[in-house]
Write a protein that holds these residues in place. Sequence first.
Motif, PDB file in Angstrom:
ATOM      1  N   MET A  16      23.014  -6.325  76.546  1.00 18.04           N
ATOM      2  CA  MET A  16      23.870  -7.424  76.964  1.00 18.04           C
ATOM      3  C   MET A  16      23.085  -8.453  77.769  1.00 18.04           C
ATOM      4  SD  MET A  16      25.706  -9.033  79.516  1.00 18.04           S
ATOM      5  CE  MET A  16      25.903  -7.916  80.912  1.00 18.04           C
ATOM      6  N   VAL A  17      22.287  -7.957  78.722  1.00 15.96           N
ATOM      7  CA  VAL A  17      21.494  -8.847  79.565  1.00 15.96           C
ATOM      8  C   VAL A  17      20.476  -9.615  78.719  1.00 15.96           C
ATOM      9  CG1 VAL A  17      19.777  -8.871  81.414  1.00 15.96           C
ATOM     10  CG2 VAL A  17      21.838  -7.466  81.652  1.00 15.96           C
ATOM     11  N   ARG A  18      19.848  -8.939  77.777  1.00 17.81           N
ATOM     12  CA  ARG A  18      18.826  -9.578  76.951  1.00 17.81           C
ATOM     13  C   ARG A  18      19.405 -10.653  76.050  1.00 17.81           C
ATOM     14  NH1 ARG A  18      14.077 -11.278  77.043  1.00 17.81           N
ATOM     15  NH2 ARG A  18      13.545  -9.322  78.118  1.00 17.81           N
ATOM     16  N   VAL A  19      20.556 -10.401  75.457  1.00 20.74           N
ATOM     17  CA  VAL A  19      21.159 -11.405  74.575  1.00 20.74           C
ATOM     18  C   VAL A  19      21.471 -12.678  75.363  1.00 20.74           C
ATOM     19  CG1 VAL A  19      23.212 -11.971  73.225  1.00 20.74           C
ATOM     20  CG2 VAL A  19      22.048  -9.807  72.859  1.00 20.74           C
ATOM     21  N   ALA A  20      22.060 -12.528  76.546  1.00 24.16           N
ATOM     22  CA  ALA A  20      22.354 -13.707  77.369  1.00 24.16           C
ATOM     23  C   ALA A  20      21.069 -14.445  77.725  1.00 24.16           C
ATOM     24  CB  ALA A  20      23.100 -13.285  78.630  1.00 24.16           C
ATOM     25  N   ASP A  21      20.035 -13.704  78.063  1.00 25.19           N
ATOM     26  CA  ASP A  21      18.760 -14.307  78.420  1.00 25.19           C
ATOM     27  C   ASP A  21      18.141 -15.039  77.236  1.00 25.19           C
ATOM     28  OD1 ASP A  21      16.788 -14.489  80.656  1.00 25.19           O
ATOM     29  OD2 ASP A  21      15.468 -13.558  79.187  1.00 25.19           O
ATOM     30  N   GLU A  22      18.297 -14.498  76.049  1.00 22.36           N
ATOM     31  CA  GLU A  22      17.764 -15.152  74.854  1.00 22.36           C
ATOM     32  C   GLU A  22      18.455 -16.485  74.586  1.00 22.36           C
ATOM     33  OE1 GLU A  22      15.057 -14.108  72.650  1.00 22.36           O
ATOM     34  OE2 GLU A  22      14.814 -13.245  74.652  1.00 22.36           O
ATOM     35  N   VAL A  23      19.727 -16.568  74.903  1.00 23.11           N
ATOM     36  CA  VAL A  23      20.449 -17.827  74.702  1.00 23.11           C
ATOM     37  C   VAL A  23      19.809 -18.937  75.529  1.00 23.11           C
ATOM     38  CG1 VAL A  23      22.639 -19.044  75.010  1.00 23.11           C
ATOM     39  CG2 VAL A  23      22.633 -16.695  74.142  1.00 23.11           C
ATOM     40  N   VAL A  24      19.486 -18.632  76.798  1.00 23.75           N
ATOM     41  CA  VAL A  24      19.010 -19.688  77.700  1.00 23.75           C
ATOM     42  C   VAL A  24      17.496 -19.851  77.670  1.00 23.75           C
ATOM     43  CG1 VAL A  24      21.005 -19.414  79.189  1.00 23.75           C
ATOM     44  CG2 VAL A  24      18.930 -18.125  79.709  1.00 23.75           C
ATOM     45  N   ASP A  25      16.759 -18.822  77.247  1.00 17.50           N
ATOM     46  CA  ASP A  25      15.304 -18.913  77.266  1.00 17.50           C
ATOM     47  C   ASP A  25      14.678 -19.156  75.900  1.00 17.50           C
ATOM     48  OD1 ASP A  25      15.179 -18.618  79.953  1.00 17.50           O
ATOM     49  OD2 ASP A  25      14.313 -16.616  79.964  1.00 17.50           O
ATOM     50  N   THR A  26      15.313 -18.641  74.841  1.00 24.22           N
ATOM     51  CA  THR A  26      14.732 -18.739  73.503  1.00 24.22           C
ATOM     52  C   THR A  26      15.461 -19.754  72.637  1.00 24.22           C
ATOM     53  OG1 THR A  26      13.975 -16.447  73.603  1.00 24.22           O
ATOM     54  CG2 THR A  26      14.143 -17.436  71.424  1.00 24.22           C
ATOM     55  N   TYR A  27      16.773 -19.664  72.595  1.00 25.45           N
ATOM     56  CA  TYR A  27      17.536 -20.591  71.759  1.00 25.45           C
ATOM     57  C   TYR A  27      17.528 -21.995  72.354  1.00 25.45           C
ATOM     58  CZ  TYR A  27      21.411 -22.928  69.477  1.00 25.45           C
ATOM     59  OH  TYR A  27      22.186 -23.846  68.817  1.00 25.45           O
ATOM     60  N   ARG A  28      18.104 -22.159  73.519  1.00 30.17           N
ATOM     61  CA  ARG A  28      18.085 -23.425  74.261  1.00 30.17           C
ATOM     62  C   ARG A  28      18.558 -24.625  73.426  1.00 30.17           C
ATOM     63  NH1 ARG A  28      12.424 -24.369  75.812  1.00 30.17           N
ATOM     64  NH2 ARG A  28      11.833 -22.718  74.365  1.00 30.17           N
ATOM     65  N   GLY A  29      19.454 -24.388  72.475  1.00 26.53           N
ATOM     66  CA  GLY A  29      19.961 -25.485  71.659  1.00 26.53           C
ATOM     67  C   GLY A  29      20.929 -26.371  72.422  1.00 26.53           C
ATOM     68  N   ASP A  30      21.312 -27.473  71.795  1.00 32.00           N
ATOM     69  CA  ASP A  30      22.244 -28.404  72.439  1.00 32.00           C
ATOM     70  C   ASP A  30      23.577 -27.747  72.769  1.00 32.00           C
ATOM     71  OD1 ASP A  30      20.353 -30.405  72.307  1.00 32.00           O
ATOM     72  OD2 ASP A  30      21.137 -31.261  70.428  1.00 32.00           O
ATOM     73  N   ASP A  31      23.928 -26.732  72.004  1.00 28.59           N
ATOM     74  CA  ASP A  31      25.192 -26.047  72.242  1.00 28.59           C
ATOM     75  C   ASP A  31      24.992 -24.710  72.954  1.00 28.59           C
ATOM     76  OD1 ASP A  31      23.918 -24.827  70.107  1.00 28.59           O
ATOM     77  OD2 ASP A  31      25.778 -24.373  69.032  1.00 28.59           O
ATOM     78  N   ALA A  32      23.856 -24.538  73.639  1.00 26.56           N
ATOM     79  CA  ALA A  32      23.566 -23.252  74.289  1.00 26.56           C
ATOM     80  C   ALA A  32      24.642 -22.883  75.307  1.00 26.56           C
ATOM     81  CB  ALA A  32      22.202 -23.300  74.959  1.00 26.56           C
ATOM     82  N   ASP A  33      25.185 -23.890  75.999  1.00 27.54           N
ATOM     83  CA  ASP A  33      26.230 -23.576  76.974  1.00 27.54           C
ATOM     84  C   ASP A  33      27.471 -23.029  76.284  1.00 27.54           C
ATOM     85  OD1 ASP A  33      26.615 -26.040  75.774  1.00 27.54           O
ATOM     86  OD2 ASP A  33      27.439 -27.000  77.564  1.00 27.54           O
ATOM     87  N   ASP A  75      28.987 -19.343  76.779  1.00 30.44           N
ATOM     88  CA  ASP A  75      30.403 -19.179  77.132  1.00 30.44           C
ATOM     89  C   ASP A  75      31.088 -18.211  76.179  1.00 30.44           C
ATOM     90  OD1 ASP A  75      30.153 -20.940  79.232  1.00 30.44           O
ATOM     91  OD2 ASP A  75      31.076 -22.636  78.198  1.00 30.44           O
ATOM     92  N   ALA A  76      30.807 -18.360  74.892  1.00 36.53           N
ATOM     93  CA  ALA A  76      31.445 -17.500  73.890  1.00 36.53           C
ATOM     94  C   ALA A  76      30.999 -16.055  74.066  1.00 36.53           C
ATOM     95  CB  ALA A  76      31.114 -18.000  72.485  1.00 36.53           C
ATOM     96  N   PHE A  77      29.716 -15.874  74.351  1.00 36.27           N
ATOM     97  CA  PHE A  77      29.220 -14.506  74.543  1.00 36.27           C
ATOM     98  C   PHE A  77      29.845 -13.882  75.786  1.00 36.27           C
ATOM     99  CE2 PHE A  77      25.794 -11.539  76.059  1.00 36.27           C
ATOM    100  CZ  PHE A  77      26.024 -10.566  75.081  1.00 36.27           C
ATOM    101  N   GLU A  78      29.919 -14.643  76.878  1.00 36.05           N
ATOM    102  CA  GLU A  78      30.539 -14.121  78.089  1.00 36.05           C
ATOM    103  C   GLU A  78      32.003 -13.752  77.840  1.00 36.05           C
ATOM    104  OE1 GLU A  78      31.287 -15.205  82.807  1.00 36.05           O
ATOM    105  OE2 GLU A  78      30.825 -16.816  81.394  1.00 36.05           O
ATOM    106  N   ALA A  79      32.717 -14.608  77.121  1.00 35.46           N
ATOM    107  CA  ALA A  79      34.118 -14.309  76.819  1.00 35.46           C
ATOM    108  C   ALA A  79      34.230 -13.022  76.012  1.00 35.46           C
ATOM    109  CB  ALA A  79      34.752 -15.477  76.060  1.00 35.46           C
ATOM    110  N   GLY A  80      33.306 -12.838  75.065  1.00 34.85           N
ATOM    111  CA  GLY A  80      33.311 -11.616  74.270  1.00 34.85           C
ATOM    112  C   GLY A  80      33.021 -10.388  75.105  1.00 34.85           C
ATOM    113  N   VAL A  81      32.088 -10.508  76.039  1.00 34.39           N
ATOM    114  CA  VAL A  81      31.762  -9.389  76.923  1.00 34.39           C
ATOM    115  C   VAL A  81      32.959  -9.030  77.794  1.00 34.39           C
ATOM    116  CG1 VAL A  81      30.361  -8.729  78.924  1.00 34.39           C
ATOM    117  CG2 VAL A  81      29.268  -9.771  76.927  1.00 34.39           C
ATOM    118  N   LEU A  82      33.598 -10.033  78.378  1.00 36.83           N
ATOM    119  CA  LEU A  82      34.753  -9.769  79.235  1.00 36.83           C
ATOM    120  C   LEU A  82      35.893  -9.137  78.444  1.00 36.83           C
ATOM    121  CD1 LEU A  82      34.825 -12.981  81.461  1.00 36.83           C
ATOM    122  CD2 LEU A  82      33.919 -10.721  82.031  1.00 36.83           C
TER     123      LEU A  82
END
Length: 299
Positions: free
Chosen positions: A59-76, A80-87
Motif C-alpha cells: 500500500m505504501v509503495r503504490v502511493a509512493d509510486e504515484v508521487v515519485d514515479t508517475y507524477r502525471g498531471d492527474d497524479a493528485d 485521491d482515488a487510491f486513498e478512497a479505495g484504501v479507506l
Amino acid sequence: MSGPRRRTLDDNATSLDLYDSAAQAAAAQVIRSYSTSFGLGARMLPKPMRRHIESVYAMVRVADEVVDTYRGDDADDVLDAFEAGVLAAMGGRFSTDVVAHAFGVTARAVGITRAQTDPFFASMRADLTVTEHDDESFALYVYGSAEVVGEMCLAVFLNTGAGPTPLPAVASAGARRLGAAYQKVNFLRDLGTDGGELGRSYFPGIAVDTLTNEQLAALVADCRADIEAARACLPALPRRAGVAVSTTIDIYTRLLDNIAALDAAELAGRRVRVPNTTKAVFAARNSWNSRRSGAQNAQ
C-alpha cells in the motif's frame, strides 16, 4: 446435451478467503520487486505476520509510486482515488483493487486505522506540490510518510493473531523513531535524485549542491540517534519480529556508515547501497544469535 454449467460455490466465506489470499499474494509481489532489504526482513517473519507486512509495504509503495514515479498531471486525482479505495477496503470487506483489499484485510486484523493512514496520505500529497521544507513541514512530512508506517508495522508485530489492541506507548515511540530513521537515511542516499530529477529538498536549509561535510555529519548523527532509540525498544517485539527488525536495522546502519564515509560532494553523484551478500550475513547472524539465546534461556 446440456450446455456448460457454471460452478457455484456454496461456501461464500471460502471464496472470500481465496480472494484474500490472492490479494495478499499480489501485495507480496510488490515487496519482492522493490526492496531487497525489507523483503529479506519480511521473509524472516512467521507467515501470517509476513503477509500483513507485505500488504502494508504494498500500500505504501503504490502511493509512493504515484508521487515519485508517475507524477502525471492527474497524479493528485490518482492518489485521491487510491486513498478512497484504501479507506473503503479498511471499512468494508471487498475491493477490486487487490493492494487496497490486502491492506484492508491487514488493517482490520491488527488495528490500523485512519490515525495512521490520514497522515500518510497527507505526506504523499505534499510531494505533489511542496519542493522545500522548513522545520515544521519537515517534521509533519516525516511523521506522515514514515513514523505512522512504523506504527502500522508495530501493530502487525504485536496484534497478528491476537486482534486489534492498543499499542504500548514505549514500543510505539520506538517504532516511530525507527520509521523516521529509515526515511531520513533514504533522503541522504537519494539526495542527488531528489534534488535533481524530482526537484525536492527535504532537509530544511540543505541543498544538494552546497552540502558540507559538517552538515552531512550532523544529519548522520541525527539518524544514528533515531536508530539507537528504536533499538532499545526491540525487546518489546515477538522473537522473530525482533530478529527481522534487527536485520533491517543492521542493513540501514551499514548504509548510514557507508554514507558517512563519503565526502559531502560525492554523495549527490552516487547512490550508496549495501550488497545483498552483506544483507544475507546480517540475517544469518541475527537468526543464529536469536536461536542460541533462546536455547540458553531454556536451560
